[in-house]
Write a protein that holds these residues in place. Structure first.
Motif, PDB file in Angstrom:
ATOM      1  N   HIS A 273      -3.560 -14.345  -1.069  1.00 17.74           N
ATOM      2  CA  HIS A 273      -3.959 -15.579  -1.756  1.00 17.74           C
ATOM      3  C   HIS A 273      -4.656 -15.284  -3.083  1.00 17.74           C
ATOM      4  O   HIS A 273      -5.099 -16.217  -3.776  1.00 17.74           O
ATOM      5  N   GLY A 274      -4.798 -14.008  -3.412  1.00 16.00           N
ATOM      6  CA  GLY A 274      -5.399 -13.640  -4.690  1.00 16.00           C
ATOM      7  C   GLY A 274      -6.911 -13.809  -4.739  1.00 16.00           C
ATOM      8  O   GLY A 274      -7.481 -13.967  -5.818  1.00 16.00           O
ATOM      9  N   LEU A 275      -7.567 -13.743  -3.574  1.00 14.62           N
ATOM     10  CA  LEU A 275      -9.016 -13.949  -3.523  1.00 14.62           C
ATOM     11  C   LEU A 275      -9.804 -12.649  -3.619  1.00 14.62           C
ATOM     12  O   LEU A 275     -10.927 -12.641  -4.134  1.00 14.62           O
ATOM     13  N   ILE A 276      -9.242 -11.587  -3.085  1.00 18.54           N
ATOM     14  CA  ILE A 276      -9.895 -10.279  -3.110  1.00 18.54           C
ATOM     15  C   ILE A 276      -8.859  -9.225  -3.458  1.00 18.54           C
ATOM     16  O   ILE A 276      -7.653  -9.463  -3.378  1.00 18.54           O
ATOM     17  N   ARG A 277      -9.343  -8.063  -3.833  1.00 18.66           N
ATOM     18  CA  ARG A 277      -8.446  -6.920  -4.062  1.00 18.66           C
ATOM     19  C   ARG A 277      -9.052  -5.687  -3.412  1.00 18.66           C
ATOM     20  O   ARG A 277     -10.269  -5.600  -3.234  1.00 18.66           O
ATOM     21  N   ARG A 278      -8.189  -4.773  -3.046  1.00 17.76           N
ATOM     22  CA  ARG A 278      -8.627  -3.522  -2.416  1.00 17.76           C
ATOM     23  C   ARG A 278      -8.491  -2.381  -3.402  1.00 17.76           C
ATOM     24  O   ARG A 278      -7.567  -2.369  -4.201  1.00 17.76           O
ATOM     25  N   GLU A 279      -9.384  -1.437  -3.253  1.00 16.66           N
ATOM     26  CA  GLU A 279      -9.271  -0.193  -4.009  1.00 16.66           C
ATOM     27  C   GLU A 279      -9.613   0.948  -3.069  1.00 16.66           C
ATOM     28  O   GLU A 279     -10.412   0.780  -2.138  1.00 16.66           O
ATOM     29  N   VAL A 280      -9.020   2.086  -3.312  1.00 18.37           N
ATOM     30  CA  VAL A 280      -9.360   3.282  -2.546  1.00 18.37           C
ATOM     31  C   VAL A 280     -10.739   3.732  -3.001  1.00 18.37           C
ATOM     32  O   VAL A 280     -11.039   3.765  -4.199  1.00 18.37           O
ATOM     33  N   SER A 281     -11.568   4.065  -2.052  1.00 15.64           N
ATOM     34  CA  SER A 281     -12.925   4.501  -2.366  1.00 15.64           C
ATOM     35  C   SER A 281     -12.902   5.822  -3.126  1.00 15.64           C
ATOM     36  O   SER A 281     -12.219   6.757  -2.719  1.00 15.64           O
ATOM     37  N   PRO A 282     -13.658   5.918  -4.223  1.00 16.27           N
ATOM     38  CA  PRO A 282     -13.717   7.193  -4.939  1.00 16.27           C
ATOM     39  C   PRO A 282     -14.436   8.271  -4.129  1.00 16.27           C
ATOM     40  O   PRO A 282     -14.254   9.459  -4.361  1.00 16.27           O
ATOM     41  N   ASP A 283     -15.244   7.850  -3.141  1.00 12.07           N
ATOM     42  CA  ASP A 283     -15.994   8.794  -2.309  1.00 12.07           C
ATOM     43  C   ASP A 283     -15.196   9.314  -1.127  1.00 12.07           C
ATOM     44  O   ASP A 283     -15.483  10.399  -0.609  1.00 12.07           O
ATOM     45  N   ASP A 284     -14.217   8.518  -0.667  1.00  8.70           N
ATOM     46  CA  ASP A 284     -13.465   8.874   0.530  1.00  8.70           C
ATOM     47  C   ASP A 284     -12.087   8.248   0.412  1.00  8.70           C
ATOM     48  O   ASP A 284     -11.925   7.027   0.546  1.00  8.70           O
ATOM     49  N   SER A 285     -11.092   9.062   0.163  1.00 11.38           N
ATOM     50  CA  SER A 285      -9.734   8.538  -0.084  1.00 11.38           C
ATOM     51  C   SER A 285      -9.136   7.836   1.129  1.00 11.38           C
ATOM     52  O   SER A 285      -8.126   7.146   1.010  1.00 11.38           O
ATOM     53  N   ARG A 286      -9.761   7.978   2.292  1.00 10.31           N
ATOM     54  CA  ARG A 286      -9.263   7.275   3.488  1.00 10.31           C
ATOM     55  C   ARG A 286      -9.853   5.879   3.607  1.00 10.31           C
ATOM     56  O   ARG A 286      -9.411   5.071   4.402  1.00 10.31           O
ATOM     57  N   ALA A 287     -10.882   5.593   2.813  1.00  8.03           N
ATOM     58  CA  ALA A 287     -11.589   4.313   2.926  1.00  8.03           C
ATOM     59  C   ALA A 287     -11.195   3.359   1.804  1.00  8.03           C
ATOM     60  O   ALA A 287     -10.870   3.780   0.698  1.00  8.03           O
ATOM     61  N   GLN A 288     -11.241   2.072   2.130  1.00  9.35           N
ATOM     62  CA  GLN A 288     -10.980   1.038   1.141  1.00  9.35           C
ATOM     63  C   GLN A 288     -12.284   0.343   0.774  1.00  9.35           C
ATOM     64  O   GLN A 288     -13.203   0.243   1.579  1.00  9.35           O
ATOM     65  N   GLU A 289     -12.313  -0.146  -0.446  1.00 10.59           N
ATOM     66  CA  GLU A 289     -13.416  -0.972  -0.908  1.00 10.59           C
ATOM     67  C   GLU A 289     -12.819  -2.308  -1.330  1.00 10.59           C
ATOM     68  O   GLU A 289     -11.692  -2.361  -1.819  1.00 10.59           O
ATOM     69  N   LEU A 290     -13.594  -3.365  -1.149  1.00 12.28           N
ATOM     70  CA  LEU A 290     -13.110  -4.700  -1.468  1.00 12.28           C
ATOM     71  C   LEU A 290     -13.865  -5.272  -2.659  1.00 12.28           C
ATOM     72  O   LEU A 290     -15.080  -5.100  -2.776  1.00 12.28           O
ATOM     73  N   TYR A 291     -13.110  -5.970  -3.513  1.00  6.55           N
ATOM     74  CA  TYR A 291     -13.677  -6.591  -4.703  1.00  6.55           C
ATOM     75  C   TYR A 291     -13.151  -8.007  -4.825  1.00  6.55           C
ATOM     76  O   TYR A 291     -12.016  -8.293  -4.458  1.00  6.55           O
ATOM     77  N   ILE A 292     -13.977  -8.869  -5.368  1.00  3.13           N
ATOM     78  CA  ILE A 292     -13.609 -10.268  -5.556  1.00  3.13           C
ATOM     79  C   ILE A 292     -12.739 -10.391  -6.804  1.00  3.13           C
ATOM     80  O   ILE A 292     -12.904  -9.624  -7.756  1.00  3.13           O
ATOM     81  N   THR A 293     -11.809 -11.318  -6.783  1.00  2.00           N
ATOM     82  CA  THR A 293     -11.017 -11.630  -7.969  1.00  2.00           C
ATOM     83  C   THR A 293     -11.654 -12.826  -8.672  1.00  2.00           C
ATOM     84  O   THR A 293     -12.574 -13.451  -8.144  1.00  2.00           O
ATOM     85  N   GLU A 294     -11.135 -13.158  -9.818  1.00  2.00           N
ATOM     86  CA  GLU A 294     -11.642 -14.331 -10.534  1.00  2.00           C
ATOM     87  C   GLU A 294     -11.446 -15.590  -9.680  1.00  2.00           C
ATOM     88  O   GLU A 294     -12.348 -16.425  -9.570  1.00  2.00           O
ATOM     89  N   ALA A 295     -10.273 -15.719  -9.059  1.00  2.00           N
ATOM     90  CA  ALA A 295     -10.005 -16.881  -8.197  1.00  2.00           C
ATOM     91  C   ALA A 295     -10.933 -16.876  -6.985  1.00  2.00           C
ATOM     92  O   ALA A 295     -11.430 -17.926  -6.567  1.00  2.00           O
ATOM     93  N   GLY A 296     -11.187 -15.714  -6.432  1.00  2.00           N
ATOM     94  CA  GLY A 296     -12.086 -15.606  -5.287  1.00  2.00           C
ATOM     95  C   GLY A 296     -13.510 -15.977  -5.651  1.00  2.00           C
ATOM     96  O   GLY A 296     -14.205 -16.674  -4.896  1.00  2.00           O
ATOM     97  N   ALA A 297     -13.966 -15.553  -6.811  1.00  2.00           N
ATOM     98  CA  ALA A 297     -15.327 -15.880  -7.262  1.00  2.00           C
ATOM     99  C   ALA A 297     -15.468 -17.383  -7.485  1.00  2.00           C
ATOM    100  O   ALA A 297     -16.487 -17.979  -7.117  1.00  2.00           O
ATOM    101  N   ALA A 298     -14.439 -18.002  -8.056  1.00  2.00           N
ATOM    102  CA  ALA A 298     -14.477 -19.456  -8.273  1.00  2.00           C
ATOM    103  C   ALA A 298     -14.502 -20.189  -6.929  1.00  2.00           C
ATOM    104  O   ALA A 298     -15.236 -21.174  -6.757  1.00  2.00           O
TER     105      ALA A 298
END
Length: 161
Positions: free
Chosen positions: A93-118
């Motif tokens: 739905h374009g609310l969040i995005r995932r990124e691979v953690s720079p600390d651990d390539s097996r882990a994901q980190e979640l970030y809000i998108t502009e639509a998610g923040a709104a």
């Protein structure tokens, strides 16, 4: 064979709910269903309507950029696969995005998108108002007492101090 005499229909007011009458779990489950239905009506058309965990996930990702799905899963009592489906849906739905953690390539980190923040801004307006409106028949001092009890129970269940 003779027909038994006609009885008046059984109506909800005539029902005794047996041992459930004195169990917190019955009332909590029932109130949860009613609150969820009411909230879904107020969220109609928004990407967090229907289902549980989306609002909490959206708000936590908005408040804690880079939060890991496992932390959210712990706080909303979801298993890994359910959390994965929830994130897939929200990402779709374009609310969040995932990124691979720079600390651990097996882990994901979640970030809000502009639509998610709104959407998070809208949710922060709708949810407290829905709660106030839904429980308006309970005096505020009693609501605070119930909130305190439920907050302590929740924190104990998820292992928070």
């Amino acid at each position: 064979m003779r027909k038994p005499p006609a009885r008046p229909p059984i109506v909800p007011e005539d029902i005794n709910i047996d041992v459930l009458e004195d169990t917190l779990s019955f009332y909590i489950r029932t109130i949860n269903l009613a609150v969820s239905r009411d909230l879904d009506e107020r969220l109609e058309g928004l990407d967090v309507a229907k289902g549980t965990g989306k609002i909490t996930t959206l708000l936590l990702v908005d408040d804690y950029p880079g939060i890991r799905p496992s932390v959210i899963a712990h706080l909303i009592l979801r298993d890994r696969s359910a959390m994965g489906r929830l994130i897939d849906q929200m990402e779709g739905h374009g609310l969040i995005r995932r990124e691979v953690s720079p600390d651990d390539s097996r882990a994901q980190e979640l970030y809000i998108t502009e639509a998610g923040a709104a959407l998070a801004v809208k949710i922060r307006e709708i949810v407290p108002k829905q709660s106030r409106d839904f429980f308006s028949f309970i005096p505020e001092d009693e609501q605070r007492l119930v909130m305190d009890i439920l907050r302590r129970a929740y924190r104990r269940i998820v292992g928070l101090p």
